[in-house]
Design an enzyme around this catalytic site. Sequence first.
Site, PDB file in Angstrom:
ATOM      1  N   ASP A   1       8.622  -5.401 -16.947  1.00  0.00           N
ATOM      2  CA  ASP A   1       8.700  -6.839 -17.181  1.00  0.00           C
ATOM      3  C   ASP A   1       9.832  -7.193 -18.143  1.00  0.00           C
ATOM      4  O   ASP A   1      10.458  -8.255 -18.001  1.00  0.00           O
ATOM      5  CB  ASP A   1       7.375  -7.369 -17.720  1.00  0.00           C
TER       6      ASP A   1
ATOM      7  N   HIS B   1       0.819  -1.209   0.000  1.00  0.00           N
ATOM      8  CA  HIS B   1       0.000   0.000   0.000  1.00  0.00           C
ATOM      9  C   HIS B   1       0.852   1.257   0.000  1.00  0.00           C
ATOM     10  O   HIS B   1       0.458   2.285  -0.555  1.00  0.00           O
ATOM     11  CB  HIS B   1      -0.940  -0.018   1.206  1.00  0.00           C
TER      12      HIS B   1
ATOM     13  N   GLU C   1       7.220  -7.410 -23.721  1.00  0.00           N
ATOM     14  CA  GLU C   1       7.633  -7.612 -22.328  1.00  0.00           C
ATOM     15  C   GLU C   1       8.599  -8.779 -22.172  1.00  0.00           C
ATOM     16  O   GLU C   1       9.202  -8.944 -21.114  1.00  0.00           O
ATOM     17  CB  GLU C   1       6.406  -7.869 -21.458  1.00  0.00           C
TER      18      GLU C   1
ATOM     19  N   CYS D   1       5.557   2.157 -22.133  1.00  0.00           N
ATOM     20  CA  CYS D   1       4.590   2.471 -21.079  1.00  0.00           C
ATOM     21  C   CYS D   1       5.060   2.000 -19.712  1.00  0.00           C
ATOM     22  O   CYS D   1       4.291   1.993 -18.755  1.00  0.00           O
ATOM     23  CB  CYS D   1       3.226   1.846 -21.396  1.00  0.00           C
TER      24      CYS D   1
END
Length: 830
Positions: free
Chosen positions: A714, A468, A690, A761
């Site tokens: 990735d 979180h 990726e 991205c």
Amino acid sequence: MIGIVAVSHSARLGEAALELALQMVQGDGMRVRVAAGAGAEPDGTPILGTDAVAVAAAIDELAAECDGVLVLMDLGSAVLSAELALELRMSDVPVRLAPAPFVEGLLAAVVSSAAGGSLEVVAQEASAALGAKTGQLADADEGGQADSGPVSDARSLDEGPSLRSDAVVRTVTVRNPLGIHARPAALIAETSAGADVRLRKLPDGPDAAAASLSRMLILGARHGDEIELSATGADAEGVVARLVALFADGFGEGTEAADTPVAAVTRSVETQTQARSPVAPGTVLRGRGVSGGRIAAPVVLLAAPLEEPDASAVVAPDDRESEVSAIEWAAVAVADQLRARTSSATGEARAILDASRLLASDPELVAEASALVRKRGRTAARAVWETAVTHERGLAALGGRAAERAADIRDVRDRIIAEILEVDMPGVPERDEPFVLVAADLAPADTAALDGGNCVGLVTEQGGPTSHTAIIARSLGIPAVVGLAGATGIAAGATVLVDGDRGTVEVEPAASRIQAAEAASVVVPFDGEGALSDGRRIHLLANVGGAADAVTAAAASAEGVGLFRTEFCFLDRVDAPSVDEQVEAYRGVLAAFPGRRVVVRTLDAGSDKPLPFANADHEDNPALGVRGLRIARRSPTLLDDQLRALALAADAESALVEVMAPMVATVDEARDFTERARAAGLLTVGVMIETPSAALLASEMLEVVDFVSIGTNDLAQYTLAADRLLGELGDLNDPWQPAVLRLIGAAGAAGRRWELPVGVCGEAAADPTLAPVLVGLGVTSLSMTPRALGRVAAALGAVTEAQCLSAAEAVLTSATAVDARAAASAVLGF
């Protein structure tokens, strides 16, 4: 003697389970029959299935020499066959069908039967067997009990009778490396025949009957623990003597300590409260950067958590119900507080706070804590503490993303205890001046409370990219570094330079470095058009994960969306959303960008974000498993429904929708995805680069798709074979690694050849220094967090296309990431 019938679809499974169970007892006196399979094919191949007639025959065979028969079943039609067998059998021996886990239940039942247990006791032991495994994995001890089913110690918390005056009592030490696991427990149960024996974990842990395999396992007795043995009966002295010898011998397993995984998990939880060594000025600490940017500010340490409630206090029986009421009311109060905070939060913060509210409302947590009060006289605060410890250790034992949720449990624990004790809850401090918050870890409610405050940076010792802390920091645009060992040793008030891109924290940096960080922290406005100084257009887009993110990105003047993560529509569900639900969710994003490009990534579940309806319960290597587009192999409807929903949403809005598939490795996969997307009505189709194979085949990919988009996170992970969730491998998961840059260059060259778009991205797109290099490598658009748009636009506007090409050429000949950065800076001048 109680007989046992094991009903399985597979003869091999039945025989193997029986072989394992019989290894737990000595001698050949057990009465067990396996009724498995449904015969064989003419060529001898076993047929999977169950036969009610065979089950009935097994019961009748045991009836003549057994006082009762317990039937265990694996799944599905095995239950139906067992029920039908009760009608077909010829004998009248008492029979019980046990709703127990097949393998664990068979093991527990065999041991209990060998110890002379009645049919009722044997059935209870079988039913509680899975709880024994849960107890071991959760490393249960006197600090709390694992959830183990309806009849286990963890639920009933049966302490048994108080120590009897005629009992033979001895204290022994667990000497074998792995503690009391299944085999030692079986030996204890067998050796205890002839006496009523109980074991108690000292100094004040739970106790268990020696006849109960599952309850002994839930003791959680590890190497070095002391156990009190008490026995009554005619042969009590002899039984205890034999048990003492078993413990002294280490149950035949040796007596050297072993560093087991569970022990390691326990230590990791305990070290949260250990004192930290002070960090000297000038030290540079390295962790995992999870939210980009650089900031310098004084350190504020998160207030210490509540002290552990007194374990020695015992509540009088007459007062225990009032303590239970205190737990119930405190849980309700905390849930109400979090509900109120949830209503005023937005985006990720709202989802995180809502999850904490559900934890506070968890009836199991309240029930387990209440049981500790009623059965053991724990105070309300202590009972909540112990229950939370069990849940926390269970998560820690699972590792990965689940382990990162341990902070959620601690947060709810402290809030409930603070409410019970009527004391202030430690939390994020309020300061008039900007500060960097440093903590061992941050609870979800703490991170969600940062919005609107003066916290400008986050540093934690625990946590990972999916914690979180990371999620909230990215959503607020606060630089953050997690997994930084020794962070809490930094002195309060010391100035630190937090670099969320490189994952470093520098203590008391030079004034010149602080000035540079301050300049970099200024939010640079973006006018909505990315271009090089010589006028070449480079589209600057935003990464979004839902409608709220899309509105923020549009307000930041993003030219469009380069990565719309659709997972938000699928998370926290037990089944997939309907097409109509998806259409409504997607339209919320598309509506924020009328007439502009929105690139949608189809569901990327698996690896660190598995979904129950899309991924298997377990994969040995999920990062290399069924994730991304590969989910369509087992659930093709899931992908087709999403493509149909995207097409319907696109028809209803004016955004220019493009779709791309994640985790593509072959040209066949790219071709199949393109055909399915176009059949659904989506005309502009791409794939993500990726994997190294996709980068090397980029030219062939672009023969069948309209564009490619490079996910640098990735791509780095798979190129360097370094799990991107491991902070200690952060230096390998760096887009400046030459191997990664060369693969990006291969994709860029393919785009130039076919004159088709190549986007980036991943996090690399938000690096102002790397952006011109990516352009030089052939990238035509960059997609990033909205806060980075202005900085990247400024960096691109300061260089020409020729400089970008020269910088790209320089990095492609570099041998290390450090060399690549230096080479690019030398060409670009920054």
